[in-house]
Design an enzyme around this catalytic site. Structure first.
Site, PDB file in Angstrom:
ATOM      1  N   TRP A   1       0.890  -1.198  -0.051  1.00 51.03           N
ATOM      2  CA  TRP A   1      -0.048   0.068  -0.124  1.00 51.03           C
ATOM      3  C   TRP A   1       0.828   1.345   0.026  1.00 51.03           C
ATOM      4  O   TRP A   1       0.579   2.298  -0.728  1.00 51.03           O
ATOM      5  CB  TRP A   1      -0.961   0.197   1.215  1.00 51.03           C
TER       6      TRP A   1
ATOM      7  N   ASP B   1      -1.694   6.615   6.356  1.00 52.34           N
ATOM      8  CA  ASP B   1      -2.688   5.801   6.028  1.00 52.34           C
ATOM      9  C   ASP B   1      -3.087   4.822   7.013  1.00 52.34           C
ATOM     10  O   ASP B   1      -2.176   3.930   7.209  1.00 52.34           O
ATOM     11  CB  ASP B   1      -2.278   4.837   4.482  1.00 52.34           C
TER      12      ASP B   1
ATOM     13  N   LYS C   1     -12.599  -1.481   6.344  1.00 48.09           N
ATOM     14  CA  LYS C   1     -11.922  -2.481   7.306  1.00 48.09           C
ATOM     15  C   LYS C   1     -12.224  -2.528   8.676  1.00 48.09           C
ATOM     16  O   LYS C   1     -12.672  -3.454   9.099  1.00 48.09           O
ATOM     17  CB  LYS C   1     -10.308  -2.112   7.070  1.00 48.09           C
TER      18      LYS C   1
HETATM   19  C1  PLP Z   1      -7.547  -1.237   1.518  1.00 46.06           C
HETATM   20  C2  PLP Z   1      -6.456  -0.366   1.758  1.00 46.06           C
HETATM   21  C3  PLP Z   1      -6.270   0.611   0.790  1.00 46.06           C
HETATM   22  C4  PLP Z   1      -7.141   0.832  -0.086  1.00 46.06           C
HETATM   23  O1  PLP Z   1      -8.366   1.141   0.117  1.00 46.06           O
HETATM   24  P1  PLP Z   1      -9.744   1.522  -1.083  1.00 46.06           P
HETATM   25  O2  PLP Z   1     -10.798   1.901  -0.203  1.00 46.06           O
HETATM   26  O3  PLP Z   1      -9.919   0.314  -1.960  1.00 46.06           O
HETATM   27  O4  PLP Z   1      -9.257   2.730  -1.722  1.00 46.06           O
HETATM   28  C5  PLP Z   1      -5.208   1.538   1.010  1.00 46.06           C
HETATM   29  N1  PLP Z   1      -4.418   1.376   2.044  1.00 46.06           N
HETATM   30  C6  PLP Z   1      -4.583   0.442   2.911  1.00 46.06           C
HETATM   31  C7  PLP Z   1      -3.508   0.553   4.165  1.00 46.06           C
HETATM   32  C8  PLP Z   1      -5.521  -0.393   3.014  1.00 46.06           C
HETATM   33  O5  PLP Z   1      -5.744  -1.388   3.828  1.00 46.06           O
END
Ligand code: PLP
Length: 368
Positions: free
Chosen positions: A107, A176, A200
């Site tokens: 990511w 993030d 999540k």
């Molecule tokens: C799932 C995830 C993403 C992507 O998220 P989207 O909502 O599909 O854009 C980005 N960073 C992390 C750490 C994730 O777990």
């Protein structure tokens, strides 16, 4: 209203969209046709009306309380998911100048690559020889004049989680936290900006949280779409355009569920964090005690939320997954880039689910 029996609900280890607290789903079902005597479903309400206004206000104040968000931080209920933030962070915060990235997995690799469209990006740190560890902050090469220093709090695919907040760097931190926000207390004040897609640990897909220190706002690049300008969203209480109202409502129910949690003397987020610690320990102990399963992440940075593991004999993968499904243990197949298995054990995964998984893993190993 017919609802599946709690005893028959399988355990869903999906990385996202992920399992929701059953209590929240039942409450949403009860309120589906008539929210609090309004005669309407939340999804039918005007986002400008009092009813939805109260839902948004409550969700924001619950989030502020749970994460102890200081008053000088904006809380934005945005859209586009975390991947859109990979562009929106540099569009809003880089001033088109320099931005530094710590790359610890899939990511943060995506974040760093996307940012290159908008500013001068420098990788401040990345582990040698593949993902699975976090280089010590003392070794990071951070430029003092970078507009921010970005890291990914939990690499959902690689199973690498920061168990510390990087400290001592000049640029404000941007994190993030899509897959570990609200899994434990968080030092928001140590960050300039935190973002997280909801699907999540917060609620359904469709809403993306952005928590940003207000003194960083107001410098969006001219190319930044107004609907994604943090300052515009803040000035309009996340309602510059129609926000994802139903997703915000469900996220709000999850926040209240977190506030209600108890574990011994612990309450709220502290209770959730303790339960998450136990769940992860149970699963990692099972893996480490086994001669069939292996997790290759450095012990100090193993994720409490996403536990990737391999079977030493990959020819057993299909049998493992089939058997798991028969035991009501779903979505354990690892991400295609890593292979093997992955168990995502977010807040809403009960301890009973992790116990059932560990029991199944031990039994599978005995039989093979
Ligand atoms: C799932 C995830 C993403 C992507 O998220 P989207 O909502 O599909 O854009 C980005 N960073 C992390 C750490 C994730 O777990």
């Amino acid at each position: 209203m017919p609802m599946p029996d709690a005893a028959r609900r399988p355990f869903n280890f999906s990385a996202g969209p992920a399992t929701m607290p059953e209590e929240v789903l039942r409450q949403a079902a009860e309120e589906m046709l008539d929210w609090h005597g309004t005669g309407m479903s939340v999804m039918e309400m005007s986002h400008r009306g009092d009813a939805f206004g109260s839902i948004l206000t409550q969700a924001e104040s619950d989030l502020r309380e749970l994460l102890a968000i200081p008053a000088d931080y904006a809380v934005l209920f945005a859209q586009g998911g975390a991947l859109a933030q990979n562009a929106l962070v540099p569009l809003n915060l880089s001033r088109g100048a320099r931005a530094d990235y710590v790359v610890t997995g899939s990511w943060s690799t995506k974040s760093e690559r996307e940012a290159r469209k908008y500013c001068d990006v420098h990788v401040a740190a990345t582990p040698d020889g593949g993902f699975g560890d976090i280089p010590p902050p003392a070794s990071w090469q951070v430029r003092d004049d970078a507009a921010y220093l970005h890291y990914c709090g939990n690499e959902t695919i690689d199973g690498v989680e920061f168990d510390f907040v990087p400290a001592g760097f000049a640029p404000p931190l941007v994190a993030d936290m899509s897959s570990n926000i609200l899994s434990r207390p968080l030092d928001v004040a140590a960050h300039g900006c935190i973002y997280a897609g909801a699907q999540k640990n917060i609620g359904p897909a469709g809403v993306t949280l952005v928590i940003v220190r207000r003194d960083l706002l107001g410098h969006a690049l001219p190319a930044c779409p107004s609907a994604f300008d943090y300052a515009v969203l803040d000035a309009n209480r996340s309602m510059y355009n129609t926000p994802p109202t139903y997703a915000i409502y469900l996220a709000g129910l999850v926040l209240q569920w977190i506030r209600r949690q108890r574990d011994g003397d612990l309450r709220g987020l502290a209770a959730v964090a303790e339960r998450n610690r136990r769940k992860a320990a149970l699963l990692y102990d099972c893996i480490d005690a086994s001669s069939l399963y292996v997790n290759r992440v450095a012990p100090g940075v193993r994720s409490r939320m996403n536990v990737p593991f391999q079977l030493r004999d990959a020819s057993l993968d299909a049998a493992f997954l089939d058997g798991a499904r028969e035991h009501g243990l779903l979505q354990l197949k690892g991400h295609k880039s890593v292979g093997g298995m992955r168990a995502s054990i977010y807040n809403a995964m009960p301890e009973a689910g992790v116990r059932a998984l560990v029991d199944y893993m031990r039994d599978f190993e005995r039989r093979h």
